[in-house]
Design an enzyme around this catalytic site. Structure first.
Site, PDB file in Angstrom:
ATOM      1  N   GLU A  66       9.900  15.696  15.545  1.00  0.00           N
ATOM      2  CA  GLU A  66      10.466  15.566  14.393  1.00  0.00           C
ATOM      3  C   GLU A  66       9.476  16.421  13.349  1.00  0.00           C
ATOM      4  O   GLU A  66       8.584  16.652  13.151  1.00  0.00           O
ATOM      5  CB  GLU A  66      10.148  14.086  13.797  1.00  0.00           C
ATOM      6  CG  GLU A  66      10.834  13.923  12.355  1.00  0.00           C
ATOM      7  CD  GLU A  66      10.516  12.470  12.091  1.00  0.00           C
ATOM      8  OE1 GLU A  66      11.583  11.929  11.210  1.00  0.00           O
ATOM      9  OE2 GLU A  66       9.606  11.849  12.466  1.00  0.00           O
TER      10      GLU A  66
ATOM     11  N   GLU B 203       9.604   1.020  10.895  1.00  0.00           N
ATOM     12  CA  GLU B 203      10.971   1.874  10.934  1.00  0.00           C
ATOM     13  C   GLU B 203      10.214   3.363  11.003  1.00  0.00           C
ATOM     14  O   GLU B 203       9.542   3.571  10.138  1.00  0.00           O
ATOM     15  CB  GLU B 203      11.609   1.543   9.730  1.00  0.00           C
ATOM     16  CG  GLU B 203      12.560   2.501   9.537  1.00  0.00           C
ATOM     17  CD  GLU B 203      12.752   3.897   9.180  1.00  0.00           C
ATOM     18  OE1 GLU B 203      12.927   4.965   9.738  1.00  0.00           O
ATOM     19  OE2 GLU B 203      12.802   3.942   7.593  1.00  0.00           O
TER      20      GLU B 203
ATOM     21  N   CYS C 165      13.815  10.692   7.491  1.00  0.00           N
ATOM     22  CA  CYS C 165      13.702  10.279   9.178  1.00  0.00           C
ATOM     23  C   CYS C 165      15.046  10.232   9.802  1.00  0.00           C
ATOM     24  O   CYS C 165      15.277  10.500  11.003  1.00  0.00           O
ATOM     25  CB  CYS C 165      13.235   8.935   9.112  1.00  0.00           C
ATOM     26  SG  CYS C 165      13.937   7.710   8.198  1.00  0.00           S
TER      27      CYS C 165
ATOM     28  N   LYS D  16       0.878  -1.077  -0.062  1.00  0.00           N
ATOM     29  CA  LYS D  16      -0.082  -0.139   0.057  1.00  0.00           C
ATOM     30  C   LYS D  16       0.811   1.145   0.032  1.00  0.00           C
ATOM     31  O   LYS D  16       1.263   1.703   1.075  1.00  0.00           O
ATOM     32  CB  LYS D  16      -0.808   0.243   1.208  1.00  0.00           C
ATOM     33  CG  LYS D  16      -2.054   1.009   0.900  1.00  0.00           C
ATOM     34  CD  LYS D  16      -2.361   1.603   2.357  1.00  0.00           C
ATOM     35  CE  LYS D  16      -1.555   2.604   3.117  1.00  0.00           C
ATOM     36  NZ  LYS D  16      -1.287   3.795   2.306  1.00  0.00           N
TER      37      LYS D  16
END
Length: 481
Positions: free
Chosen positions: A385, A251, A285, A177
């Site tokens: 973040e 992750e 990331c 997906k």
């Protein structure tokens, strides 16, 4: 126009269950430049059913590993043949600067493919060992089953390969997906997989949003979920998988620290951090977004970083001369700018950048590359973040203080140490609680495990450990003699 009419379901192109479409909007022009079908829960059901048949009764998991390796090699060759087109597609669709699409999107994808194929050649699919009572034992590594793969938009092919390729090499069937911000990048993989000639049912590609992704996570026909994305979404997926004892690899996010030691050259560090901190316009990331500088050299470091950040070219991602492209969507532009305002409100000193469109740009979801100084590690810009071109410089008193600040984070995905003494840098790196580090660089190595400590995830990708994530271990005791 980027137009797809069908979904890739169970190894064939098929009409979607509904007429719902995902618009493809250029982050540079903000104009609609195409569309793809939007998969629904019914499409997921069809894909999982096909994957279940392929795994339970089909040939794929029963092939010799060498045969699966050969099929993935065909896929790698077909991908290589289209690399220029694929780099341009990714930049057009989600706004990555074209230079990065060549190097860090398609180039890294090809490197990851080659690395997995090399690992698979020597992987211990079945081995014999001596049992504790002296009898022979056979230890087998068998495919985990049907894998649901859910990927983000920032490096769509690279992140997909970290999951799809080891799953296929292990003998799993996969329902992929892709994110709705990069639907064409996902469906083009269906074209390339089809060309590789995998058996029916082994792979499906279904671009869709979060609700459909959750349906895939919950589906009783799925044995494992592999996900890259936000920590908040990862927590939700982990909770759902936990209810069913479903295997899961996550992750997730990062807020990585770059520790600049006393003996480092600030100019060289700034040059290295241009890539390590600002690759993919900061939408990474692993970005080194917390920069830790010794207090007595703090101004030197800030000045060097200000020169680097202030000199970055921003604009059309299809122009190879532009280092920074747009954010992927309007909401992402607004999110990053909200953090810039928050940093100013909390008392951080704005050195370069700020809110508002970069000079010379009137349209597009752009953000000015921004550098904050006088940052405390408790500020939001240092803890959360941001996922954009925003860096903060945090002072430290001594190395113990630097390690303390680096470890004072909910995350633990990446990090760097910058020094003239590599051995000493390694000593410092050993003290930092994070999954990957680099000395005087950040480099993700495809023969070594990648993943995070703490809220940065569960499990590892790449290297033999990347295949380990898609196998179950079986022990068979043979008779004595």
């Amino acid at each position: 126009m980027l137009e797809y009419k069908e979904l890739y379901v169970g190894g064939n192109w098929a009409a979607p269950a509904t007429d719902r479409r995902i618009p493809i909007v250029s982050p540079h022009s903000t104009q609609t430049i195409g569309s793809t079908p939007e998969a629904t829960e019914q499409d997921v059901d069809r894909a999982v059913e096909a994957a279940r048949r392929a795994f339970d009764t089909g040939p794929w998991p029963r092939l010799e590993p060498a045969e699966r390796i050969a099929a993935v090699r065909r896929f790698a060759a077909a991908y290589l043949a289209r690399q220029e087109e694929l780099a341009e597609l990714i930049s057009t669709e989600m706004g990555a600067p074209l230079w990065f699409s060549h190097v860090g999107q398609v180039g890294a994808t090809l490197m990851a493919l080659d690395a997995f194929l090399s690992v698979a050649e020597g992987y211990g699919w079945e081995e014999q060992r001596l049992g504790s009572l002296g009898n022979p034992m056979v230890v087998r590594r068998e495919p985990v089953g049907v894998v649901g793969v859910i990927t983000p938009w920032n490096v769509p092919h690279f992140v997909t390969m970290a999951k799809l390729v080891p799953a296929l090499l292990a003998g799993c069937a996969v329902v992929l997906k892709p994110a709705p911000e990069a639907p064409a990048s996902g469906l083009v993989l269906g074209e390339i997989l089809h060309e590789a000639g995998l058996p029916a049912g082994v792979v499906s590609v279904l671009p869709a949003g979060r609700e459909v992704g959750e349906h895939l996570v919950r589906h009783p026909g799925v044995d494992k979920i592999a996900f890259t994305g936000s920590t908040a979404a990862g927590r939700r997926i982990a909770a759902l998988c936990g209810q069913h004892l479903r295997r899961v690899t996550l992750e997730l996010g990062g807020k990585s620290a770059a520790i600049i030691l006393d003996d480092a050259d600030p100019g060289q560090v700034a040059q290295g951090l241009q890539m390590a901190s600002l690759m993919n316009s900061g939408q990474a990331c692993i970005a080194q977004s917390r920069i830790l500088a010794p207090r007595h050299r703090y101004d030197e470091v800030v000045d060097a970083l200000a020169e680097m950040v202030g000199g970055l070219t921003v604009g059309d991602p299809m122009d190879m001369n532009n280092y920074i492209g747009p954010m992927v969507a309007r909401r992402q532009q607004e999110r990053v700018e909200s953090y810039i305002r928050a940093g100013q409100e909390e008392g951080a000193r704005l050195v370069v950048g700020g809110t508002g469109m970069p000079d010379g740009l009137e349209t597009g979801w752009y953000v000015r590359p921004t550098l904050f100084a006088s940052v405390d590690n408790g500020m939001r810009v240092a803890r959360e973040e941001i996922f954009g071109p925003v860096l903060c410089v945090i002072p430290y008193d001594d190395e113990d203080d630097a390690v303390r600040i680096a470890n004072d984070s909910d995350y633990g995905l990446a990090g760097t140490v910058w020094t003239a003494d590599v051995e000493h840098g390694l000593e410092v790196a050993r003290r930092v609680r994070t999954g990957t580090l680099g000395i005087n660089q950040y480099m993700l190595d495809f023969n070594s495990p990648f993943g995070g400590f703490k809220a940065s995830g569960i499990g590892r990708e790449f290297g033999p450990e990347g295949i380990d994530a898609y196998v179950e271990l079986k022990s068979v005791a043979l008779p004595f003699g």
